[in-house]
Scaffold this motif. Structure first.
Motif, PDB file in Angstrom:
ATOM      1  N   SER A  76      -7.066 -10.257   8.560  1.00  0.00           N
ATOM      2  CA  SER A  76      -7.514  -8.880   8.756  1.00  0.00           C
ATOM      3  C   SER A  76      -6.459  -7.880   8.298  1.00  0.00           C
ATOM      4  N   GLU A  77      -5.211  -8.104   8.716  1.00  0.00           N
ATOM      5  CA  GLU A  77      -4.139  -7.182   8.354  1.00  0.00           C
ATOM      6  C   GLU A  77      -3.924  -7.147   6.848  1.00  0.00           C
ATOM      7  N   ASN A  78      -4.053  -8.297   6.193  1.00  0.00           N
ATOM      8  CA  ASN A  78      -3.869  -8.353   4.749  1.00  0.00           C
ATOM      9  C   ASN A  78      -4.885  -7.467   4.031  1.00  0.00           C
ATOM     10  N   ILE A  79      -6.136  -7.555   4.439  1.00  0.00           N
ATOM     11  CA  ILE A  79      -7.193  -6.766   3.792  1.00  0.00           C
ATOM     12  C   ILE A  79      -7.045  -5.291   4.138  1.00  0.00           C
ATOM     13  N   LEU A  88      -6.254  -2.039   1.671  1.00  0.00           N
ATOM     14  CA  LEU A  88      -7.158  -0.893   1.555  1.00  0.00           C
ATOM     15  C   LEU A  88      -6.455   0.410   1.936  1.00  0.00           C
ATOM     16  N   TYR A  89      -5.635   0.385   2.975  1.00  0.00           N
ATOM     17  CA  TYR A  89      -4.891   1.591   3.341  1.00  0.00           C
ATOM     18  C   TYR A  89      -3.966   2.023   2.207  1.00  0.00           C
ATOM     19  N   ASP A  90      -3.247   1.075   1.639  1.00  0.00           N
ATOM     20  CA  ASP A  90      -2.348   1.400   0.524  1.00  0.00           C
ATOM     21  C   ASP A  90      -3.139   1.930  -0.673  1.00  0.00           C
ATOM     22  N   HIS A  91      -4.295   1.360  -0.899  1.00  0.00           N
ATOM     23  CA  HIS A  91      -5.162   1.814  -1.989  1.00  0.00           C
ATOM     24  C   HIS A  91      -5.574   3.277  -1.761  1.00  0.00           C
ATOM     25  N   ILE A  92      -5.956   3.613  -0.541  1.00  0.00           N
ATOM     26  CA  ILE A  92      -6.326   4.993  -0.205  1.00  0.00           C
ATOM     27  C   ILE A  92      -5.130   5.922  -0.392  1.00  0.00           C
ATOM     28  N   ASP A  93      -3.963   5.490   0.077  1.00  0.00           N
ATOM     29  CA  ASP A  93      -2.755   6.313  -0.021  1.00  0.00           C
ATOM     30  C   ASP A  93      -2.380   6.621  -1.467  1.00  0.00           C
ATOM     31  N   ARG A  94      -2.470   5.625  -2.322  1.00  0.00           N
ATOM     32  CA  ARG A  94      -1.873   5.709  -3.657  1.00  0.00           C
ATOM     33  C   ARG A  94      -2.775   6.286  -4.730  1.00  0.00           C
ATOM     34  N   THR A  95      -4.074   6.288  -4.504  1.00  0.00           N
ATOM     35  CA  THR A  95      -4.973   6.685  -5.588  1.00  0.00           C
ATOM     36  C   THR A  95      -5.130   8.201  -5.622  1.00  0.00           C
TER      37      THR A  95
END
Length: 366
Positions: free
Chosen positions: A293-296, A300-307
């Motif tokens: 769960s934490e991996n996914i 996704l959190y990093d994806h939201i932050d970086r895009t």
């Protein structure tokens, strides 16, 4: 529902007693124009929220021959980014009739974010008008921990000045950025939301938004297909504990809840699919082991932050009113103005919408 507990009030200069030989008076600070909307922390408690049937006003606008006609007299309509956000000038929100508000709801759903400048009449109409406005878009949410104007618990306030803060700020983080969709832990989280500042710092205090529709589209089709099969727990427990620790006013009016929502939801009016997780309230993916769960979620959190190519930044100016759709966007305040000691005072009108609809037909949430 007025209460008798102490209200947070504007700072009043202390009385200086002077001798007759020195009776020169220091100039008084002007009274704060929106003192009646300062944060109040009522001790009233509320029972759990009950489910209700939400009729989305944007759906009514789909039948209109020109669902953007409410913008016909605008002096300026400028998209902030290709996929998120539009700034409008020359349209008074207070002059929109019921049909115009329906069209507004549809446009907010499609663009995610609308920024209306020069809305002094809207802001100055006061709390009774705010409630009438918000009720057009859904059942008004009463926040379990935030301050509200005395007698108006349906109005959520954000507040920070030189001496106090009633925001959900985490002092042990290297950044104030905290992407979230408002109170996503509720069974029926908000849809169209209205927010405006009553006072703002000279520089700073902007708000970031990101399109969760575009964020999802940046992922590979195979990965999106996998995400559609997942559901996650959203929790209000940490927010309640933050208040119980004496911060943000120290009030918990409704016991915190946790609810399960799809990781990918479908907007009931536009049909758009959107990623629906956020660092602030999403806690775990149902059915997976902790590390899985934490991996996914961390990906996704990093994806939201970086895009950044999915994001828009609203720079506030006086008399600006911003509307967004919590179902297809996430946002974060930027608390970069603390050293200025200036006041930032905002009000949010937060109608609830439907329980999130899974993008995958047949996904069982219970």
């Amino acid at each position: 529902m007025a209460t008798t507990v102490e209200t947070i009030t504007a700072v009043v200069p202390s009385l200086n007693l002077r001798s007759p030989a020195n009776d020169t008076q220091e100039p008084k600070e002007p009274a704060y124009r929106y003192a009646n909307l300062l944060p109040h922390f009522s001790p009233a408690t509320y029972p759990p929220l009950t489910p209700f049937v939400h009729a989305d006003p944007g759906a009514r606008a789909l039948a209109h021959p020109d669902p953007r006609s409410f913008l016909a007299n605008a002096s300026s309509v400028v998209d902030l980014t290709p996929n998120l956000g539009t700034e409008v000038r020359g349209v008074s929100l207070t002059e929109l009739d019921s049909d115009g508000r329906d069209q507004l709801a549809l446009e907010v759903a499609r663009r995610g974010l609308l920024v209306f400048r020069d809305q002094k009449d809207f802001i100055d109409r006061g709390p009774e008008y705010y409630l009438t406005w918000g009720s057009h878009f859904g059942r008004l949410h009463i926040h379990p921990t935030s301050g509200h104007p005395q007698g108006y618990p349906e109005l959520h306030l954000v507040y920070k000045d030189a001496n106090s803060t009633f925001n959900f700020e985490l002092d042990d983080s290297t950044t104030t950025t905290m992407w979230h969709s408002d109170v996503s832990y509720e069974l029926q989280p908000p849809g169209l939301t209205t927010f405006f500042l009553l006072a703002q710092p000279t520089v700073g205090g902007d708000t970031l938004f990101t399109s969760q529709v575009s964020t999802l589209k940046r992922l590979s089709p195979q990965y999106v297909a996998f995400l559609r099969t997942l559901k996650a727990v959203h929790s209000g427990v940490q927010q309640a504990e933050f208040s119980r620790a004496g911060k943000r006013g120290g009030i918990v009016r409704r016991e915190p809840v946790e609810h399960v929502h799809p990781v990918v939801r479908r907007h009931p009016v536009t049909g758009q699919e959107a990623l629906y997780v956020n660092r602030q309230f999403t806690r775990r993916i149902v059915g997976l082991k902790r590390e899985e769960s934490e991996n996914i979620l961390n990906f996704l959190y990093d994806h939201i932050d970086r895009t950044g190519d999915n994001q828009a930044r609203v720079k506030w100016s006086p008399n600006t009113v911003v509307l967004w759709d919590n179902r297809v966007t996430a946002h974060s305040a930027i608390v970069d103005y603390g050293e200025s000691k200036e006041r930032r005072h905002g009000a949010r009108i937060t109608p609830q919408a439907e329980r999130p609809v899974p993008a995958l037909d047949g996904l069982q949430l219970d």
